[in-house]
Design a protein around this motif. Sequence first.
Motif, PDB file in Angstrom:
ATOM      1  N   GLY A 148      13.303  86.772  94.846  1.00  0.00           N
ATOM      2  CA  GLY A 148      14.302  86.762  95.913  1.00  0.00           C
ATOM      3  C   GLY A 148      13.667  86.703  97.286  1.00  0.00           C
ATOM      4  O   GLY A 148      14.256  87.167  98.269  1.00  0.00           O
ATOM      5  N   ARG A 149      12.495  86.109  97.379  1.00  0.00           N
ATOM      6  CA  ARG A 149      11.733  86.077  98.635  1.00  0.00           C
ATOM      7  C   ARG A 149      12.175  84.903  99.506  1.00  0.00           C
ATOM      8  O   ARG A 149      12.149  83.760  99.087  1.00  0.00           O
ATOM      9  CB  ARG A 149      10.240  85.957  98.321  1.00  0.00           C
ATOM     10  CG  ARG A 149       9.324  85.980  99.520  1.00  0.00           C
ATOM     11  CD  ARG A 149       7.888  86.099  99.051  1.00  0.00           C
ATOM     12  NE  ARG A 149       6.957  86.125 100.184  1.00  0.00           N
ATOM     13  CZ  ARG A 149       6.162  85.118 100.511  1.00  0.00           C
ATOM     14  NH1 ARG A 149       6.150  84.024  99.771  1.00  0.00           N
ATOM     15  NH2 ARG A 149       5.359  85.204 101.539  1.00  0.00           N
ATOM     16  N   ASN A 150      12.590  85.211 100.716  1.00  0.00           N
ATOM     17  CA  ASN A 150      13.018  84.191 101.686  1.00  0.00           C
ATOM     18  C   ASN A 150      14.111  83.288 101.125  1.00  0.00           C
ATOM     19  O   ASN A 150      14.082  82.071 101.306  1.00  0.00           O
ATOM     20  CB  ASN A 150      11.814  83.331 102.125  1.00  0.00           C
ATOM     21  CG  ASN A 150      10.720  84.141 102.782  1.00  0.00           C
ATOM     22  OD1 ASN A 150      10.986  85.069 103.536  1.00  0.00           O
ATOM     23  ND2 ASN A 150       9.475  83.793 102.497  1.00  0.00           N
ATOM     24  N   THR A 151      15.086  83.885 100.444  1.00  0.00           N
ATOM     25  CA  THR A 151      16.109  83.093  99.770  1.00  0.00           C
ATOM     26  C   THR A 151      17.508  83.231 100.366  1.00  0.00           C
ATOM     27  O   THR A 151      18.390  82.456 100.011  1.00  0.00           O
ATOM     28  CB  THR A 151      16.182  83.484  98.287  1.00  0.00           C
ATOM     29  OG1 THR A 151      16.365  84.896  98.175  1.00  0.00           O
ATOM     30  CG2 THR A 151      14.923  83.080  97.549  1.00  0.00           C
ATOM     31  N   GLY A 152      17.740  84.206 101.209  1.00  0.00           N
ATOM     32  CA  GLY A 152      19.067  84.343 101.788  1.00  0.00           C
ATOM     33  C   GLY A 152      19.995  85.204 100.946  1.00  0.00           C
ATOM     34  O   GLY A 152      19.701  85.554  99.803  1.00  0.00           O
ATOM     35  N   ALA A 153      21.153  85.515 101.514  1.00  0.00           N
ATOM     36  CA  ALA A 153      22.080  86.475 100.903  1.00  0.00           C
ATOM     37  C   ALA A 153      22.687  85.978  99.599  1.00  0.00           C
ATOM     38  O   ALA A 153      22.861  86.749  98.655  1.00  0.00           O
ATOM     39  CB  ALA A 153      23.194  86.813 101.893  1.00  0.00           C
ATOM     40  N   ALA A 154      22.993  84.677  99.507  1.00  0.00           N
ATOM     41  CA  ALA A 154      23.673  84.163  98.308  1.00  0.00           C
ATOM     42  C   ALA A 154      22.801  84.347  97.063  1.00  0.00           C
ATOM     43  O   ALA A 154      23.287  84.777  96.004  1.00  0.00           O
ATOM     44  CB  ALA A 154      24.012  82.683  98.492  1.00  0.00           C
ATOM     45  N   TRP A 155      21.507  84.045  97.179  1.00  0.00           N
ATOM     46  CA  TRP A 155      20.621  84.200  96.024  1.00  0.00           C
ATOM     47  C   TRP A 155      20.410  85.673  95.690  1.00  0.00           C
ATOM     48  O   TRP A 155      20.292  86.047  94.520  1.00  0.00           O
ATOM     49  CB  TRP A 155      19.299  83.500  96.263  1.00  0.00           C
ATOM     50  CG  TRP A 155      18.416  83.486  95.047  1.00  0.00           C
ATOM     51  CD1 TRP A 155      17.349  84.297  94.803  1.00  0.00           C
ATOM     52  CD2 TRP A 155      18.539  82.655  93.893  1.00  0.00           C
ATOM     53  NE1 TRP A 155      16.788  84.020  93.584  1.00  0.00           N
ATOM     54  CE2 TRP A 155      17.505  83.013  93.002  1.00  0.00           C
ATOM     55  CE3 TRP A 155      19.425  81.636  93.531  1.00  0.00           C
ATOM     56  CZ2 TRP A 155      17.342  82.384  91.771  1.00  0.00           C
ATOM     57  CZ3 TRP A 155      19.255  81.011  92.311  1.00  0.00           C
ATOM     58  CH2 TRP A 155      18.222  81.383  91.445  1.00  0.00           C
ATOM     59  N   HIS A 156      20.360  86.528  96.695  1.00  0.00           N
ATOM     60  CA  HIS A 156      20.235  87.972  96.440  1.00  0.00           C
ATOM     61  C   HIS A 156      21.433  88.471  95.632  1.00  0.00           C
ATOM     62  O   HIS A 156      21.271  89.279  94.700  1.00  0.00           O
ATOM     63  CB  HIS A 156      20.133  88.733  97.763  1.00  0.00           C
ATOM     64  CG  HIS A 156      18.812  88.562  98.436  1.00  0.00           C
ATOM     65  ND1 HIS A 156      18.534  89.102  99.677  1.00  0.00           N
ATOM     66  CD2 HIS A 156      17.682  87.932  98.046  1.00  0.00           C
ATOM     67  CE1 HIS A 156      17.299  88.794 100.020  1.00  0.00           C
ATOM     68  NE2 HIS A 156      16.768  88.081  99.049  1.00  0.00           N
ATOM     69  N   TRP A 157      22.631  88.002  95.987  1.00  0.00           N
ATOM     70  CA  TRP A 157      23.817  88.397  95.226  1.00  0.00           C
ATOM     71  C   TRP A 157      23.764  87.850  93.801  1.00  0.00           C
ATOM     72  O   TRP A 157      24.204  88.509  92.857  1.00  0.00           O
ATOM     73  CB  TRP A 157      25.081  87.913  95.936  1.00  0.00           C
ATOM     74  CG  TRP A 157      25.507  88.791  97.067  1.00  0.00           C
ATOM     75  CD1 TRP A 157      25.464  88.527  98.400  1.00  0.00           C
ATOM     76  CD2 TRP A 157      26.043  90.121  96.959  1.00  0.00           C
ATOM     77  NE1 TRP A 157      25.922  89.588  99.133  1.00  0.00           N
ATOM     78  CE2 TRP A 157      26.288  90.582  98.279  1.00  0.00           C
ATOM     79  CE3 TRP A 157      26.332  90.957  95.887  1.00  0.00           C
ATOM     80  CZ2 TRP A 157      26.814  91.844  98.535  1.00  0.00           C
ATOM     81  CZ3 TRP A 157      26.860  92.228  96.151  1.00  0.00           C
ATOM     82  CH2 TRP A 157      27.095  92.643  97.462  1.00  0.00           C
ATOM     83  N   PHE A 158      23.208  86.648  93.645  1.00  0.00           N
ATOM     84  CA  PHE A 158      23.079  86.069  92.308  1.00  0.00           C
ATOM     85  C   PHE A 158      22.157  86.930  91.443  1.00  0.00           C
ATOM     86  O   PHE A 158      22.444  87.165  90.259  1.00  0.00           O
ATOM     87  CB  PHE A 158      22.523  84.648  92.412  1.00  0.00           C
ATOM     88  CG  PHE A 158      22.157  84.041  91.082  1.00  0.00           C
ATOM     89  CD1 PHE A 158      23.142  83.564  90.229  1.00  0.00           C
ATOM     90  CD2 PHE A 158      20.832  83.964  90.686  1.00  0.00           C
ATOM     91  CE1 PHE A 158      22.815  83.013  88.997  1.00  0.00           C
ATOM     92  CE2 PHE A 158      20.495  83.415  89.460  1.00  0.00           C
ATOM     93  CZ  PHE A 158      21.477  82.943  88.615  1.00  0.00           C
ATOM     94  N   ILE A 159      21.056  87.407  92.010  1.00  0.00           N
ATOM     95  CA  ILE A 159      20.139  88.279  91.266  1.00  0.00           C
ATOM     96  C   ILE A 159      20.838  89.581  90.888  1.00  0.00           C
ATOM     97  O   ILE A 159      20.708  90.071  89.749  1.00  0.00           O
ATOM     98  CB  ILE A 159      18.868  88.563  92.083  1.00  0.00           C
ATOM     99  CG1 ILE A 159      18.047  87.273  92.238  1.00  0.00           C
ATOM    100  CG2 ILE A 159      18.012  89.644  91.425  1.00  0.00           C
ATOM    101  CD1 ILE A 159      16.823  87.434  93.114  1.00  0.00           C
ATOM    102  N   ASP A 160      21.597  90.159  91.816  1.00  0.00           N
ATOM    103  CA  ASP A 160      22.333  91.387  91.524  1.00  0.00           C
ATOM    104  C   ASP A 160      23.332  91.167  90.384  1.00  0.00           C
ATOM    105  O   ASP A 160      23.428  91.991  89.450  1.00  0.00           O
ATOM    106  CB  ASP A 160      23.087  91.867  92.766  1.00  0.00           C
ATOM    107  CG  ASP A 160      22.154  92.362  93.866  1.00  0.00           C
ATOM    108  OD1 ASP A 160      20.999  92.687  93.554  1.00  0.00           O
ATOM    109  OD2 ASP A 160      22.581  92.405  95.034  1.00  0.00           O
ATOM    110  N   LEU A 161      24.073  90.072  90.454  1.00  0.00           N
ATOM    111  CA  LEU A 161      25.062  89.768  89.411  1.00  0.00           C
ATOM    112  C   LEU A 161      24.381  89.548  88.063  1.00  0.00           C
ATOM    113  O   LEU A 161      24.860  90.021  87.027  1.00  0.00           O
ATOM    114  CB  LEU A 161      25.869  88.531  89.803  1.00  0.00           C
ATOM    115  CG  LEU A 161      26.910  88.048  88.784  1.00  0.00           C
ATOM    116  CD1 LEU A 161      27.949  89.131  88.514  1.00  0.00           C
ATOM    117  CD2 LEU A 161      27.580  86.767  89.266  1.00  0.00           C
ATOM    118  N   SER A 162      23.249  88.852  88.078  1.00  0.00           N
ATOM    119  CA  SER A 162      22.505  88.616  86.832  1.00  0.00           C
ATOM    120  C   SER A 162      22.061  89.932  86.212  1.00  0.00           C
ATOM    121  O   SER A 162      22.130  90.115  84.989  1.00  0.00           O
ATOM    122  CB  SER A 162      21.294  87.727  87.101  1.00  0.00           C
ATOM    123  OG  SER A 162      21.687  86.460  87.594  1.00  0.00           O
ATOM    124  N   ALA A 163      21.609  90.858  87.052  1.00  0.00           N
ATOM    125  CA  ALA A 163      21.166  92.160  86.546  1.00  0.00           C
ATOM    126  C   ALA A 163      22.323  92.925  85.913  1.00  0.00           C
ATOM    127  O   ALA A 163      22.174  93.528  84.837  1.00  0.00           O
ATOM    128  CB  ALA A 163      20.547  92.977  87.681  1.00  0.00           C
TER     129      ALA A 163
END
Length: 206
Positions: A148-163
């Motif tokens: 999630g490095r230098n990816t912005g909020a949308a990708w961070h939310w995607f990682i959270d949802l995946s978890a």
Amino acid sequence: MLRSKPVQQWSRTLHIYVSMSLLLVVLFFAITGVTLNRPEWFVGEPQRIESELPLSPALLAPDALRNPAGEQALLDVLRQQGGLKGLASPLQIYTEVEDGELVEGEVTLDFKGPGYDASVYIDLLEPVAEVSVTDYGTVAWLNDLHKGRNTGAAWHWFIDLSAVLMVLFVLTGVVLLVPKKRTLRTAMAWTLVGSGATVSLYLMSL
């Protein structure tokens, strides 16, 4: 309660559809787990490209640079005409004025994205942006997505949802095992073996 028919039906449905929705996600995080752990096997030498981009003097007027609209206009030009991408850092502006005249001035900023880095230096007396772009390659790009490095909020939310979905996948799997006593005992035994091996390997690495 966990053995009741409605709970088992809902767990089976969730387990199936969550597992299928996570198919590529789990493969992605599994593969990039290896590439992150062994970067010397996969990550090559970065490619660096330097270029110059002429800019309009009006774009670099002190009043323009020090307000959000002017800063955004400069970023838009750098992205559209310079091909830069990623998250932009705040502008670092230095000026030296004598008798109301600009004698020295510069603007610096960075653009960062997964597997990507660009540095921009602008001489305000000669409105030209000197751009240095570093591309670290596809594997580095995938590794940064994993982190999630230098990816912005949308990708961070995607990682959270995946978890969250991975946790749901595991829990529904456990619920489906509860009515199957023999299978449950075997599964719990393997869980203890896997957990014990994990803790032992961690302690050995200290």
